[in-house]
Design an enzyme around this catalytic site. Sequence first.
Site, short mmCIF file in Angstrom:
data_model
loop_
_atom_site.label_atom_id
_atom_site.label_comp_id
_atom_site.label_asym_id
_atom_site.label_seq_id
_atom_site.Cartn_x
_atom_site.Cartn_y
_atom_site.Cartn_z
N ASN A 1 0.88 -1.17 0.00
CA ASN A 1 0.00 0.00 0.00
C ASN A 1 0.92 1.22 0.00
OD1 ASN A 1 -1.89 1.99 0.36
ND2 ASN A 1 -2.89 1.06 2.13
N LYS B 1 3.70 0.84 2.97
CA LYS B 1 3.23 -0.14 3.95
C LYS B 1 3.24 -1.51 3.28
CE LYS B 1 -0.77 -0.93 7.00
NZ LYS B 1 -2.16 -0.46 7.30
N ARG C 1 -2.51 -2.26 -3.61
CA ARG C 1 -3.78 -1.55 -3.45
C ARG C 1 -3.76 -0.32 -4.33
NH1 ARG C 1 -5.47 2.86 0.55
NH2 ARG C 1 -7.74 2.87 0.43
N HIS D 1 -13.26 1.88 -0.28
CA HIS D 1 -13.16 0.86 0.79
C HIS D 1 -13.74 -0.48 0.36
CE1 HIS D 1 -13.23 4.42 3.84
NE2 HIS D 1 -11.98 4.05 3.61
N HIS E 1 -17.65 0.63 7.73
CA HIS E 1 -16.20 0.76 7.85
C HIS E 1 -15.90 2.13 8.46
CE1 HIS E 1 -11.94 0.22 6.33
NE2 HIS E 1 -11.99 1.54 6.52
N LEU E 2 -15.46 2.12 9.71
CA LEU E 2 -15.23 3.37 10.44
C LEU E 2 -13.77 3.48 10.85
CD1 LEU E 2 -18.38 3.27 12.79
CD2 LEU E 2 -18.15 4.42 10.57
N GLY E 3 -13.02 4.23 10.08
CA GLY E 3 -11.65 4.57 10.42
C GLY E 3 -11.51 6.08 10.31
N ARG F 1 -12.83 14.78 7.37
CA ARG F 1 -13.70 15.10 6.25
C ARG F 1 -15.12 15.37 6.74
NH1 ARG F 1 -11.71 9.80 3.32
NH2 ARG F 1 -9.65 10.44 2.60
N ILE G 1 -12.25 2.43 14.30
CA ILE G 1 -13.29 2.88 15.22
C ILE G 1 -14.38 1.82 15.35
CG2 ILE G 1 -15.06 4.64 15.61
CD1 ILE G 1 -13.23 6.65 14.19
N GLY G 2 -14.77 1.23 14.24
CA GLY G 2 -15.83 0.23 14.27
C GLY G 2 -15.50 -0.97 15.14
N GLU G 3 -14.24 -1.37 15.17
CA GLU G 3 -13.83 -2.53 15.94
C GLU G 3 -13.52 -2.19 17.40
OE1 GLU G 3 -10.52 -4.42 13.94
OE2 GLU G 3 -11.42 -3.98 11.99
N GLU H 1 -7.67 -5.90 5.06
CA GLU H 1 -7.58 -5.56 3.65
C GLU H 1 -6.35 -6.19 2.99
OE1 GLU H 1 -9.20 -1.26 2.88
OE2 GLU H 1 -8.34 -1.32 4.90
#
Length: 401
Positions: free
Chosen positions: A7, A14, A94, A183, A209-211, A243, A333-335, A388
């Site tokens: 990535n 990464k 990616r 995403h 998907h919350l990041g 954002r 955030i979601g996790e 991912e």
Amino acid sequence: MEILVINAGSSSLKYQLINVETGVVLAKGLAERIGMNGSNINHAWTKDGNESKKNLTAELPDHTVAFNVISNLLVDGETGVIPQREDIKAIGHRVVHGGEHYTQTQIVTSEVKQAIEELIPLAPLHNPANLIGINAAEKAFPNAIQVVVFDTAFHHTIPDKAFRYAIPEQFYREDRIRAYGFHGTSHKYVYEQASKYLNKNNLKAITIHLGNGASMCAINEKGESVETSMGFGPLAGLIMGTRSGDIDPSVIFHMAEEMNMSLENIKNTLNKQSGMLGIAGSNDARDVSKLYHEGDKHAILCYEMYTHRIKKYIGAYTAILNGIDTIIFTAGIGENDALTRELSCKDLSALGIILDEAANISKNHPKQPVEIQAENSRVKILVVPTNEELEIALQTWEVVK
């Protein structure tokens, strides 16, 4: 077979080396400040079940040099996990934007690279860096097959009525202005993990998907994306770290005409100064959560706005799918943020969504899919860790095996 997953950012790289048969991450790391002073690589590797780490300061004038340093780390007597770099037969990249043409994983060709370059106007922050990573990987690993996995690809099943904007057709036909969604790799991965976990092949789901970037996706019983919250670019939809998410276009006209803001200033404001940062003063949900529990009014408003937007999309997507089997929280955030999940599911009992608050807290930071719904909830509420990199590795393996 070992797949190297990349990535690439404009000044970062990464990477993960993954055995696709076992799913085990053999090595992973991040090269930072490429082309800048103070460049370094944080490298981690696993041998005999034990993980080790090494921080390496190195001059990385470009991505090709960074790749060479990384490849040396992968074969080094101390930090290495493979005998030689030729053991890496394929590299999965990616790529954020594939446009309308590329709806599947692709082996890199000159035509594919040209298409990625032509799509730079649609993803000016990402596609150039992704292309740099591909070119550098080709030089560092000339014998490996290079493969690209597009973030937009999973959303190619969205119908015209959902991806078209109500503007003159020429803007779509000539300029390809439409909703693309992003995403996709994450949404696809967690949906498939949830289907396996629930042992249900015709799952109707909403993936969340919350990041720092955030999006939602409505997935029908065929496993197809039929709606997603991000649009032409990644600014639309949910409130995010920096954002704004959805905003009345009239606000942009007002900023330009009445406040004399330049387009560049407006773009910077909506992309980099808004969202959680603009409301609560931080784009890190851990900071905002701490302030929330301390009674900070800005943090409380931030969480209320953030989760209100999620609930709006849950309602809309439940209607579009004509009922759902599960909602799936994922990403940073979601996790890991129980408060976000709690407020996002609050007062949704009319839709059959009822959270078990104790399970929501006790099953935070899961390593595997977990259920957090109450016994009387008609809809399953899952937390599914996204991966991912593994999804990219698996898709790469599918096209090269």
